[in-house]
Motif scaffolding. Structure first.
Motif, mmCIF file in Angstrom:
data_model
loop_
_atom_site.group_PDB
_atom_site.id
_atom_site.type_symbol
_atom_site.label_atom_id
_atom_site.label_comp_id
_atom_site.label_asym_id
_atom_site.label_seq_id
_atom_site.Cartn_x
_atom_site.Cartn_y
_atom_site.Cartn_z
ATOM 1 N N GLU A 31 0.867 -1.220 0.062
ATOM 2 C CA GLU A 31 -0.104 -0.137 0.045
ATOM 3 C C GLU A 31 0.992 1.139 -0.033
ATOM 4 O O GLU A 31 0.571 2.385 -0.577
ATOM 5 C CB GLU A 31 -0.783 -0.090 1.324
ATOM 6 C CG GLU A 31 -2.250 0.443 1.082
ATOM 7 C CD GLU A 31 -2.896 0.227 2.363
ATOM 8 O OE1 GLU A 31 -3.580 -0.856 2.618
ATOM 9 O OE2 GLU A 31 -2.896 1.108 3.307
ATOM 10 N N LEU A 34 3.986 0.944 -3.501
ATOM 11 C CA LEU A 34 3.358 0.805 -4.874
ATOM 12 C C LEU A 34 2.688 1.903 -5.453
ATOM 13 O O LEU A 34 2.501 2.216 -6.780
ATOM 14 C CB LEU A 34 2.759 -0.250 -5.148
ATOM 15 C CG LEU A 34 3.643 -1.677 -5.262
ATOM 16 C CD1 LEU A 34 2.994 -2.909 -5.295
ATOM 17 C CD2 LEU A 34 5.076 -1.414 -6.072
ATOM 18 N N ASP A 35 1.875 2.626 -4.379
ATOM 19 C CA ASP A 35 0.820 3.493 -4.815
ATOM 20 C C ASP A 35 1.320 4.728 -4.615
ATOM 21 O O ASP A 35 0.636 5.849 -4.927
ATOM 22 C CB ASP A 35 -0.361 3.190 -4.316
ATOM 23 C CG ASP A 35 -1.570 2.041 -5.029
ATOM 24 O OD1 ASP A 35 -1.069 2.103 -5.992
ATOM 25 O OD2 ASP A 35 -2.365 1.741 -4.217
ATOM 26 N N LYS A 36 2.318 5.208 -3.571
ATOM 27 C CA LYS A 36 2.862 6.441 -3.274
ATOM 28 C C LYS A 36 3.920 6.577 -3.476
ATOM 29 O O LYS A 36 4.899 5.710 -3.806
ATOM 30 C CB LYS A 36 2.147 6.616 -1.473
ATOM 31 C CG LYS A 36 0.741 6.558 -1.409
ATOM 32 C CD LYS A 36 0.208 6.068 -0.055
ATOM 33 C CE LYS A 36 -1.094 5.773 -0.205
ATOM 34 N NZ LYS A 36 -1.180 5.069 1.304
ATOM 35 N N ARG A 59 -5.096 -8.786 -6.828
ATOM 36 C CA ARG A 59 -5.983 -7.919 -6.612
ATOM 37 C C ARG A 59 -6.584 -8.496 -5.176
ATOM 38 O O ARG A 59 -6.805 -9.856 -5.189
ATOM 39 C CB ARG A 59 -7.109 -8.203 -7.767
ATOM 40 C CG ARG A 59 -6.741 -7.576 -8.905
ATOM 41 C CD ARG A 59 -7.510 -7.938 -10.113
ATOM 42 N NE ARG A 59 -6.676 -7.609 -11.268
ATOM 43 C CZ ARG A 59 -6.973 -6.331 -11.908
ATOM 44 N NH1 ARG A 59 -7.760 -5.594 -11.385
ATOM 45 N NH2 ARG A 59 -6.048 -6.079 -12.959
ATOM 46 N N ARG A 137 4.296 -1.172 -16.465
ATOM 47 C CA ARG A 137 3.710 -0.571 -15.556
ATOM 48 C C ARG A 137 3.232 -1.697 -14.706
ATOM 49 O O ARG A 137 3.113 -2.841 -15.049
ATOM 50 C CB ARG A 137 2.287 -0.094 -16.215
ATOM 51 C CG ARG A 137 2.304 1.111 -17.008
ATOM 52 C CD ARG A 137 1.135 1.901 -16.739
ATOM 53 N NE ARG A 137 1.445 3.241 -17.236
ATOM 54 C CZ ARG A 137 1.646 4.244 -16.354
ATOM 55 N NH1 ARG A 137 1.938 3.877 -15.130
ATOM 56 N NH2 ARG A 137 1.969 5.327 -16.982
ATOM 57 N N ARG A 139 0.912 -2.300 -11.184
ATOM 58 C CA ARG A 139 0.103 -1.692 -9.964
ATOM 59 C C ARG A 139 -0.475 -3.017 -9.221
ATOM 60 O O ARG A 139 -0.671 -4.032 -9.862
ATOM 61 C CB ARG A 139 -1.119 -1.196 -10.854
ATOM 62 C CG ARG A 139 -0.705 -0.208 -11.771
ATOM 63 C CD ARG A 139 -0.602 1.462 -11.162
ATOM 64 N NE ARG A 139 -1.943 1.923 -10.870
ATOM 65 C CZ ARG A 139 -1.672 2.701 -9.723
ATOM 66 N NH1 ARG A 139 -0.689 3.397 -9.446
ATOM 67 N NH2 ARG A 139 -2.801 3.092 -9.180
ATOM 68 N N LYS A 141 -4.011 -3.412 -7.320
ATOM 69 C CA LYS A 141 -5.057 -2.723 -6.975
ATOM 70 C C LYS A 141 -5.751 -3.494 -5.941
ATOM 71 O O LYS A 141 -5.951 -4.761 -5.793
ATOM 72 C CB LYS A 141 -5.998 -3.155 -8.103
ATOM 73 C CG LYS A 141 -5.749 -2.036 -9.468
ATOM 74 C CD LYS A 141 -6.885 -0.812 -9.100
ATOM 75 C CE LYS A 141 -6.780 0.061 -10.351
ATOM 76 N NZ LYS A 141 -5.490 0.814 -10.230
ATOM 77 N N GLU A 142 -5.976 -2.779 -5.077
ATOM 78 C CA GLU A 142 -7.050 -3.184 -3.667
ATOM 79 C C GLU A 142 -8.277 -2.792 -4.217
ATOM 80 O O GLU A 142 -8.504 -1.803 -4.066
ATOM 81 C CB GLU A 142 -6.521 -2.805 -2.560
ATOM 82 C CG GLU A 142 -5.328 -3.380 -2.012
ATOM 83 C CD GLU A 142 -5.000 -3.058 -0.585
ATOM 84 O OE1 GLU A 142 -5.851 -3.163 0.258
ATOM 85 O OE2 GLU A 142 -3.993 -2.938 -0.076
ATOM 86 N N ARG B 76 8.641 5.813 -5.226
ATOM 87 C CA ARG B 76 7.873 4.929 -5.391
ATOM 88 C C ARG B 76 8.513 3.473 -5.896
ATOM 89 O O ARG B 76 9.318 3.669 -6.918
ATOM 90 C CB ARG B 76 6.625 5.061 -6.609
ATOM 91 C CG ARG B 76 5.736 4.121 -6.707
ATOM 92 C CD ARG B 76 4.525 4.580 -7.435
ATOM 93 N NE ARG B 76 4.112 5.863 -6.843
ATOM 94 C CZ ARG B 76 2.852 6.447 -7.525
ATOM 95 N NH1 ARG B 76 2.182 5.838 -8.397
ATOM 96 N NH2 ARG B 76 2.381 7.507 -7.047
ATOM 97 N N HIS B 188 -8.023 8.103 3.840
ATOM 98 C CA HIS B 188 -8.080 6.841 2.674
ATOM 99 C C HIS B 188 -9.490 6.115 2.840
ATOM 100 O O HIS B 188 -9.961 6.331 3.876
ATOM 101 C CB HIS B 188 -7.088 5.829 3.107
ATOM 102 C CG HIS B 188 -5.585 6.493 2.842
ATOM 103 N ND1 HIS B 188 -4.636 5.824 3.422
ATOM 104 C CD2 HIS B 188 -5.128 7.303 2.181
ATOM 105 C CE1 HIS B 188 -3.533 6.488 3.283
ATOM 106 N NE2 HIS B 188 -3.848 7.292 2.236
ATOM 107 N N ASP B 238 2.358 9.875 1.958
ATOM 108 C CA ASP B 238 1.173 10.526 1.661
ATOM 109 C C ASP B 238 1.352 11.903 1.214
ATOM 110 O O ASP B 238 0.364 12.702 1.192
ATOM 111 C CB ASP B 238 -0.023 10.225 2.623
ATOM 112 C CG ASP B 238 -0.500 8.676 2.408
ATOM 113 O OD1 ASP B 238 -1.273 8.604 1.675
ATOM 114 O OD2 ASP B 238 0.038 7.906 3.050
#
Lengths: 146, 249
Positions: A31, A34-36, A59, A137, A139, A141-142, B76, B188, B238
């Motif tokens: 979390e 990878l997303d931030k 997923r 790419r 990702r 995804k949750e 990242r 979030h 964040d």
């Protein structure tokens, strides 16, 4: 009873604490990283290196019907006017055990999915002959129902 | 010329904590400075693709260990560039952006707070508050499992909706409390119906102890109803954004 012990010792208080370093579990790590964070491609163009990256396409899908059934089950387990309510001792103990058993079961959905993330991360090692891709790419995804 | 892994960017005079172990074969993590800023770099495995569980954990471990000691702008995953590019392309042309971000975040660190309902306690509340739900529960219970499928789905759907409604009120109260403790808060969307809150908080390092006590107090106040998890100290994931970068300027 095991549950009671774990709760009493959990983080030395009412809040479970974890520092960094994967101590909080892979789902939390994913979390975060990878997303931030800053995306290197935004800063750098010429000297990007074409490295091969495992496709991380895990997923955590919580299909709505499955979620509903899970909560229906949890709700049905509850006995609002439980007969063991007044007495200490065996009835409470038994109830406690049932509850802890079910708790394990319901959180299992997420844990199972997280395990899958772990698998996805390690199971692609064989894909080496695949031509190196430039900045593929990836990702995680949750995906969830809201 | 060799590929280099970039974990993040720090001030040039930053001191890395001891014992960092990177994801490359050598495991070393070091600073590559240019002007007033430096990249936290290491080597890269060349004989295998990146992205294993260990790689992800190594990245996060390095970044957050540095964050425990000094301000770091986290990259990242994954961030690999040619060694020469670290100075020529990453640090040199973007020094102003990185310096500004580092200054903004100076003396601050991220914590993430997650709160989840004690499922049985809150389900009980939901049922006690809603006669129709109780009736539906009784109905479902009276039927054999095969015959109750659609009613069970309906029951679950209504329970989830009731949980989400309850969450709104509880989360609003929690956010009020958290906002009073933090320099900034990024909420979030909770990922499960029983999750009440998932928030990134920017905390002044000088306030860390008081913050920990306040969260402990929150856990105590909501004990038996909401269970909290506190992650950190973390890098300000964040609170950094590439979107404000004007590349090539």
């Amino acid at each position: 009873m095991t549950v009671a012990t774990q709760r009493a010792s959990g983080g030395g208080g009412n809040v479970e604490r974890s520092g960094g370093g994967g101590s909080s579990g892979l789902a939390d790590v994913i979390e975060l990283i990878l997303d931030k964070g800053l995306v290197i491609d935004v800063f750098v163009r010429v000297s990007l290196v074409g490295i091969e990256i495992l496709t991380i396409d895990a997923r955590i899908v919580v299909a709505s019907v499955d979620t509903f059934l899970r909560f229906a089950e949890a709700t049905n387990r509850l006995d609002l006017y439980g007969k063991g309510k007044g007495g200490a001792g065996l009835p409470d103990l038994v109830q406690g055990m049932t509850e802890s058993g079910s708790k394990g079961k319901t959180t299992g959905v997420l844990e199972g999915a997280v395990e899958k993330v772990g698998d996805a991360l390690t199971s692609r090692r064989e894909d080496r002959e695949e031509a190196p891709r430039r900045r593929p790419r990836q990702r995680v995804k949750e995906q969830e129902e809201e | 010329m060799s590929p280099t892994y970039v974990y993040g960017v720090v001030a040039a005079d930053a001191v890395l904590p001891e014992g960092l172990r990177g994801l490359g074969p050598s495991g070393t993590v070091s600073l590559l400075a240019d002007g007033q800023i430096a990249a936290v770099v290491g080597d890269v495995p060349v004989d295998r693709p990146l992205g294993t569980r260990d790689d992800l954990i190594a990245h996060e471990t390095v970044v957050d260990a540095v964050a425990g000691a000094t301000t770091i702008l986290p990259m990242r995953f994954p961030a690999v560039i040619e060694e020469a590019g670290v100075v020529d392309e990453l640090l040199g042309p973007n020094e102003e952006f990185f310096l500004r971000a580092l200054t903004d975040l100076e003396g601050r660190v991220q914590y993430t707070v997650k709160g989840r309902y004690e499922q049985d306690v809150v389900l009980r509340e939901v049922l006690e508050d809603d006669e129709d739900l109780r009736a539906l529960q009784e109905h479902v219970r009276s039927l054999p499992e095969d015959a109750s499928y659609y009613d069970r789905v309906k029951l679950g759907e209504l329970v989830v909706a009731a949980l989400e409604q309850r969450r709104e009120a509880d989360a609003a109260e929690l956010y009020d409390r958290l906002e009073a403790l933090a320099v900034a808060v990024v909420p979030h969307q909770p990922s499960q119906p029983e999750d009440v809150i998932d928030a990134a908080l920017l905390i002044a390092r000088t306030d860390i102890e008081a913050f920990g006590e306040a969260i402990e107090g929150l856990g105590e106040a909501w004990s038996g109803r909401i269970r909290f998890r506190l992650l950190g100290p973390l890098a300000p994931y964040d609170f950094v954004s590439s979107e404000t970068v004007e590349t090539g300027v």
